[in-house]
Design a protein around this motif. Structure first.
Motif, PDB file in Angstrom:
ATOM      1  N   PRO A   1      58.402 -17.575 125.295  1.00  0.00           N
ATOM      2  CA  PRO A   1      59.635 -17.948 126.135  1.00  0.00           C
ATOM      3  C   PRO A   1      60.979 -17.499 125.113  1.00  0.00           C
ATOM      4  O   PRO A   1      61.968 -17.463 125.955  1.00  0.00           O
ATOM      5  N   ASN A   2      60.973 -17.241 123.976  1.00  0.00           N
ATOM      6  CA  ASN A   2      61.903 -17.192 123.343  1.00  0.00           C
ATOM      7  C   ASN A   2      62.675 -15.880 123.380  1.00  0.00           C
ATOM      8  O   ASN A   2      61.982 -14.724 123.575  1.00  0.00           O
ATOM      9  N   VAL A   3      64.046 -15.714 123.342  1.00  0.00           N
ATOM     10  CA  VAL A   3      64.890 -14.382 123.581  1.00  0.00           C
ATOM     11  C   VAL A   3      65.254 -14.043 122.378  1.00  0.00           C
ATOM     12  O   VAL A   3      66.018 -14.648 121.518  1.00  0.00           O
ATOM     13  N   LYS A   4      65.423 -12.663 122.070  1.00  0.00           N
ATOM     14  CA  LYS A   4      66.063 -12.120 120.989  1.00  0.00           C
ATOM     15  C   LYS A   4      67.246 -11.310 121.403  1.00  0.00           C
ATOM     16  O   LYS A   4      66.967 -10.371 122.398  1.00  0.00           O
ATOM     17  N   VAL A   5      68.241 -11.425 121.372  1.00  0.00           N
ATOM     18  CA  VAL A   5      69.389 -10.517 121.890  1.00  0.00           C
ATOM     19  C   VAL A   5      69.960  -9.572 120.911  1.00  0.00           C
ATOM     20  O   VAL A   5      70.337  -9.982 119.896  1.00  0.00           O
ATOM     21  N   LEU A   6      69.777  -8.350 121.363  1.00  0.00           N
ATOM     22  CA  LEU A   6      70.429  -7.409 120.444  1.00  0.00           C
ATOM     23  C   LEU A   6      72.021  -7.174 120.583  1.00  0.00           C
ATOM     24  O   LEU A   6      72.509  -7.152 121.773  1.00  0.00           O
ATOM     25  N   CYS A   7      72.565  -7.055 119.546  1.00  0.00           N
ATOM     26  CA  CYS A   7      73.939  -6.654 119.664  1.00  0.00           C
ATOM     27  C   CYS A   7      74.722  -6.125 118.168  1.00  0.00           C
ATOM     28  O   CYS A   7      73.914  -5.975 117.365  1.00  0.00           O
ATOM     29  N   ARG A   8      75.873  -5.998 118.240  1.00  0.00           N
ATOM     30  CA  ARG A   8      76.435  -5.328 116.923  1.00  0.00           C
ATOM     31  C   ARG A   8      76.578  -6.790 116.274  1.00  0.00           C
ATOM     32  O   ARG A   8      76.816  -7.763 116.354  1.00  0.00           O
ATOM     33  N   ARG A   9      76.656  -6.556 114.851  1.00  0.00           N
ATOM     34  CA  ARG A   9      76.785  -7.562 113.930  1.00  0.00           C
ATOM     35  C   ARG A   9      78.051  -8.199 113.958  1.00  0.00           C
ATOM     36  O   ARG A   9      78.117  -9.563 114.121  1.00  0.00           O
ATOM     37  N   ALA A  10      79.159  -7.579 114.434  1.00  0.00           N
ATOM     38  CA  ALA A  10      80.439  -8.214 114.639  1.00  0.00           C
ATOM     39  C   ALA A  10      80.424  -9.029 115.713  1.00  0.00           C
ATOM     40  O   ALA A  10      81.229 -10.058 115.804  1.00  0.00           O
ATOM     41  N   ASP A  11      79.514  -8.920 116.613  1.00  0.00           N
ATOM     42  CA  ASP A  11      79.615  -9.655 117.892  1.00  0.00           C
ATOM     43  C   ASP A  11      78.521 -10.876 117.767  1.00  0.00           C
ATOM     44  O   ASP A  11      78.368 -11.805 118.787  1.00  0.00           O
ATOM     45  N   ALA A  12      77.723 -11.046 116.710  1.00  0.00           N
ATOM     46  CA  ALA A  12      76.494 -11.893 116.519  1.00  0.00           C
ATOM     47  C   ALA A  12      77.092 -13.480 116.673  1.00  0.00           C
ATOM     48  O   ALA A  12      76.402 -14.192 117.409  1.00  0.00           O
ATOM     49  N   ALA A  13      78.251 -13.812 116.413  1.00  0.00           N
ATOM     50  CA  ALA A  13      78.523 -15.027 116.243  1.00  0.00           C
ATOM     51  C   ALA A  13      78.854 -15.746 117.751  1.00  0.00           C
ATOM     52  O   ALA A  13      78.564 -16.616 118.234  1.00  0.00           O
TER      53      ALA A  13
ATOM     54  N   VAL B   1      68.953 -17.987 129.230  1.00  0.00           N
ATOM     55  CA  VAL B   1      69.687 -17.229 128.293  1.00  0.00           C
ATOM     56  C   VAL B   1      69.895 -15.763 128.853  1.00  0.00           C
ATOM     57  O   VAL B   1      70.722 -15.160 128.493  1.00  0.00           O
ATOM     58  N   LEU B   2      68.814 -15.135 129.619  1.00  0.00           N
ATOM     59  CA  LEU B   2      69.038 -13.954 130.094  1.00  0.00           C
ATOM     60  C   LEU B   2      70.243 -13.866 131.110  1.00  0.00           C
ATOM     61  O   LEU B   2      71.064 -13.068 131.261  1.00  0.00           O
ATOM     62  N   ASP B   3      70.449 -14.996 131.779  1.00  0.00           N
ATOM     63  CA  ASP B   3      71.765 -15.120 132.582  1.00  0.00           C
ATOM     64  C   ASP B   3      73.131 -14.967 131.429  1.00  0.00           C
ATOM     65  O   ASP B   3      74.236 -14.372 131.864  1.00  0.00           O
ATOM     66  N   ARG B   4      73.102 -15.750 130.448  1.00  0.00           N
ATOM     67  CA  ARG B   4      74.174 -15.715 129.552  1.00  0.00           C
ATOM     68  C   ARG B   4      74.339 -14.242 129.003  1.00  0.00           C
ATOM     69  O   ARG B   4      75.390 -13.670 128.458  1.00  0.00           O
ATOM     70  N   VAL B   5      73.288 -13.596 128.642  1.00  0.00           N
ATOM     71  CA  VAL B   5      73.425 -12.237 128.252  1.00  0.00           C
ATOM     72  C   VAL B   5      74.049 -11.383 129.197  1.00  0.00           C
ATOM     73  O   VAL B   5      75.069 -10.621 128.814  1.00  0.00           O
ATOM     74  N   LEU B   6      73.623 -11.424 130.300  1.00  0.00           N
ATOM     75  CA  LEU B   6      74.274 -10.743 131.494  1.00  0.00           C
ATOM     76  C   LEU B   6      75.807 -10.887 131.341  1.00  0.00           C
ATOM     77  O   LEU B   6      76.686 -10.153 131.623  1.00  0.00           O
ATOM     78  N   LYS B   7      76.063 -12.200 131.390  1.00  0.00           N
ATOM     79  CA  LYS B   7      77.492 -12.764 131.240  1.00  0.00           C
ATOM     80  C   LYS B   7      78.210 -12.031 130.202  1.00  0.00           C
ATOM     81  O   LYS B   7      79.444 -11.346 130.252  1.00  0.00           O
ATOM     82  N   LEU B   8      77.701 -12.142 129.181  1.00  0.00           N
ATOM     83  CA  LEU B   8      78.234 -11.285 127.954  1.00  0.00           C
ATOM     84  C   LEU B   8      78.545  -9.901 128.177  1.00  0.00           C
ATOM     85  O   LEU B   8      79.846  -9.529 127.877  1.00  0.00           O
ATOM     86  N   ARG B   9      77.705  -9.248 128.887  1.00  0.00           N
ATOM     87  CA  ARG B   9      77.957  -7.605 129.266  1.00  0.00           C
ATOM     88  C   ARG B   9      78.878  -7.391 130.298  1.00  0.00           C
ATOM     89  O   ARG B   9      79.852  -6.858 130.154  1.00  0.00           O
ATOM     90  N   GLN B  10      79.076  -8.569 131.164  1.00  0.00           N
ATOM     91  CA  GLN B  10      80.068  -8.522 132.281  1.00  0.00           C
ATOM     92  C   GLN B  10      81.661  -8.737 131.446  1.00  0.00           C
ATOM     93  O   GLN B  10      82.457  -8.204 131.912  1.00  0.00           O
TER      94      GLN B  10
ATOM     95  N   ASP C   1      76.935 -18.196 119.947  1.00  0.00           N
ATOM     96  CA  ASP C   1      77.880 -19.493 120.910  1.00  0.00           C
ATOM     97  C   ASP C   1      77.466 -19.255 122.209  1.00  0.00           C
ATOM     98  O   ASP C   1      77.238 -20.296 122.676  1.00  0.00           O
ATOM     99  N   ALA C   2      77.426 -18.288 122.785  1.00  0.00           N
ATOM    100  CA  ALA C   2      77.173 -18.021 124.190  1.00  0.00           C
ATOM    101  C   ALA C   2      75.780 -18.654 124.716  1.00  0.00           C
ATOM    102  O   ALA C   2      75.506 -19.248 125.951  1.00  0.00           O
ATOM    103  N   VAL C   3      74.842 -18.491 123.713  1.00  0.00           N
ATOM    104  CA  VAL C   3      73.337 -19.000 124.080  1.00  0.00           C
ATOM    105  C   VAL C   3      73.073 -20.384 123.325  1.00  0.00           C
ATOM    106  O   VAL C   3      71.859 -20.892 123.668  1.00  0.00           O
ATOM    107  N   ARG C   4      73.779 -20.905 122.693  1.00  0.00           N
ATOM    108  CA  ARG C   4      73.522 -22.078 121.724  1.00  0.00           C
ATOM    109  C   ARG C   4      72.895 -23.107 122.431  1.00  0.00           C
ATOM    110  O   ARG C   4      71.943 -23.783 122.377  1.00  0.00           O
ATOM    111  N   ASP C   5      73.767 -23.495 123.685  1.00  0.00           N
ATOM    112  CA  ASP C   5      73.415 -24.797 124.444  1.00  0.00           C
ATOM    113  C   ASP C   5      72.133 -24.682 125.446  1.00  0.00           C
ATOM    114  O   ASP C   5      71.425 -25.531 125.712  1.00  0.00           O
ATOM    115  N   ALA C   6      71.453 -23.377 125.476  1.00  0.00           N
ATOM    116  CA  ALA C   6      70.383 -23.141 126.193  1.00  0.00           C
ATOM    117  C   ALA C   6      69.135 -23.060 125.265  1.00  0.00           C
ATOM    118  O   ALA C   6      68.116 -23.140 125.875  1.00  0.00           O
ATOM    119  N   ALA C   7      69.389 -23.080 123.997  1.00  0.00           N
ATOM    120  CA  ALA C   7      68.317 -22.950 122.892  1.00  0.00           C
ATOM    121  C   ALA C   7      68.356 -23.951 122.001  1.00  0.00           C
ATOM    122  O   ALA C   7      69.592 -24.772 121.830  1.00  0.00           O
TER     123      ALA C   7
END
Ligand SMILES: Nc1ncnc2c1ncn2[C@@H]1O[C@H](COP(=O)(O)OP(=O)(O)OP(=O)(O)O)[C@@H](O)[C@H]1O
Ligand SMILES: C[C@@](O)(CCOP(=O)(O)OP(=O)(O)O)CC(=O)O
Length: 349
Positions: free
Chosen positions: A308-320, A286-295, A324-330
């Motif tokens: 082990p659970n990850v909370k990803v801070l983002c804008r509400r408009a980007d939440a969906a 999930v941390l790798d996916r977060v990095l990719k999102l930023r890139q 989607d970016a982390v769903r298959d890892a969780a």
């Protein structure tokens, strides 16, 4: 009902009201953006550092406390199952505190239900003890303003002090020892710009109960980790930076500070002896996916608690998109927004 504004102290008002027969309350978990990790006084539950969190609008805990004049012991059920061992011990110790303040010796029956996985690093003890503090204070007739309720909740679980409040809350480490320490350590709301429009996408990679409790892990970290002192010192700077980033509505800065503070906390426990490691391979995915999102230009930043659970801070408009970016890892992905403080649902029942 509680509000975020502490009720004015009134000298004329008695400290206790007639005890209700029972009361029920609801509280939500909170996720720290500046972590609480380490106590300076285990008995009074005084932390080493200030911490700052966002209360969630998902995963409420509902707790009912009923006084039982005939009972010789407290009884409790967590998610419908009779509480035993450490869970019952913590609840009973907490009720002992409430009784001592209320001048009561009456035992209680507690029924508490989490909708968040229990003991999985998703702040069940925060929502759990904020709800218990709110319900027990009402049932035993304690009159507390919001800061007083936060101090009380702190005694059950430190992070619960912050779940008393909605949205963003700062828990003061407080100063001094004894009564001075107890009085000066409580949470209160902190301002954040409306433009922040933050969401937390919670990637539940494992809902199972952790092997080492937060309490034990932070104790071991304070006692044995050579990285603890430097992290605690840097956390003070992180807090100041975080407060100003929240007021500016600067999500990029809020995310960067939260992520470095959380990774630093995990570094302290990895350096404890023996090491405590909560992060799993799925966490790292999930941390790798977060990095990719930023890139890819999406503002997304990770924070992890004692699990082990990850909370990803983002804008509400980007939440969906983040979900989607982390769903298959969780296993499960839940999007949270800033949520309400603890509140009484019913009294006298
Ligand atoms: N609703 C509740 N009422 C009373 N006690 C609870 C409740 N929910 C959880 N707890 C207690 O809190 C313990 C879990 O606390 P712990 O701090 O280790 O984990 P967590 O709060 O889920 O994760 P984290 O502290 O990382 O956010 C449980 O084992 C139980 O003893
Ligand atoms: C990693 C954390 O979630 C640790 C929370 O620890 P607890 O509040 O659960 O610990 P006790 O005070 O011993 O009950 C960080 C945080 O919430 O600030």
């Amino acid at each position: 009902m509680l509000s975020d504004t502490p009720a004015p102290a009134s000298a004329a008002r008695p400290l206790t009201a007639p005890a209700a027969r029972g009361a029920s309350a609801v509280a939500h978990p909170n996720i720290a953006l500046i972590k609480y990790w380490g106590k300076r006084d285990e008995q009074l539950m005084l932390p080493v550092t200030d911490s700052l969190s966002m209360t969630l609008d998902v995963f409420p805990t509902t707790t009912h406390v009923r006084l039982d004049q005939d009972a010789a012991e407290d009884r409790a059920a967590l998610n419908g199952e009779e509480a035993t061992g450490e869970t019952l011990r913590r609840i009973t110790a907490f009720l002992d505190l409430v009784r001592a303040r209320a001048g009561s010796s009456v035992r209680a029956v507690v029924d508490t239900r989490n909708t968040v996985p229990t003991g999985a690093g998703l702040a069940s003890s925060a929502s759990g003890f904020a709800a218990l503090a709110t319900a027990a204070a009402a049932a035993y007739g304690l009159r507390l303003d919001a800061a007083g309720l936060s101090r009380l909740a702190r005694r059950g679980s430190g992070s619960a002090s912050r779940s008393v409040f909605s949205s963003f809350a700062l828990w003061h480490a407080g100063t001094g020892t004894g009564e001075e320490g107890d009085t000066s350590s409580y949470a209160e709301p902190v301002p954040a710009a409306d433009s922040l429009d933050a969401a937390l996408v919670i990637a539940v990679v494992n809902a199972g109960e952790k092997a080492v409790s937060s309490r034990e892990a932070m104790r071991r970290t304070v006692q044995t980790s050579p990285l603890y002192g430097p992290w605690a010192a840097s956390s003070r700077d992180d807090l100041a930076d975080m407060r100003s980033a929240l007021v500016r509505g600067d999500l990029k800065a809020v995310g960067e500070i939260a992520e470095r503070n959380a990774l630093g906390m995990h570094a302290t426990m990895l350096a404890a002896r023996p090491a405590v490691r909560y992060l799993s391979p799925a966490t790292v995915t999930v941390l790798d996916r977060v990095l990719k999102l930023r890139q890819d230009g999406v503002l997304a930043y990770a924070t992890m608690d004692a699990g082990p659970n990850v909370k990803v801070l983002c804008r509400r408009a980007d939440a969906a998109d983040v979900a989607d970016a982390v769903r298959d890892a969780a296993g499960t992905v839940v999007t949270a927004r800033p949520g309400p403080g603890a509140r009484l649902l019913a009294e006298g029942v």
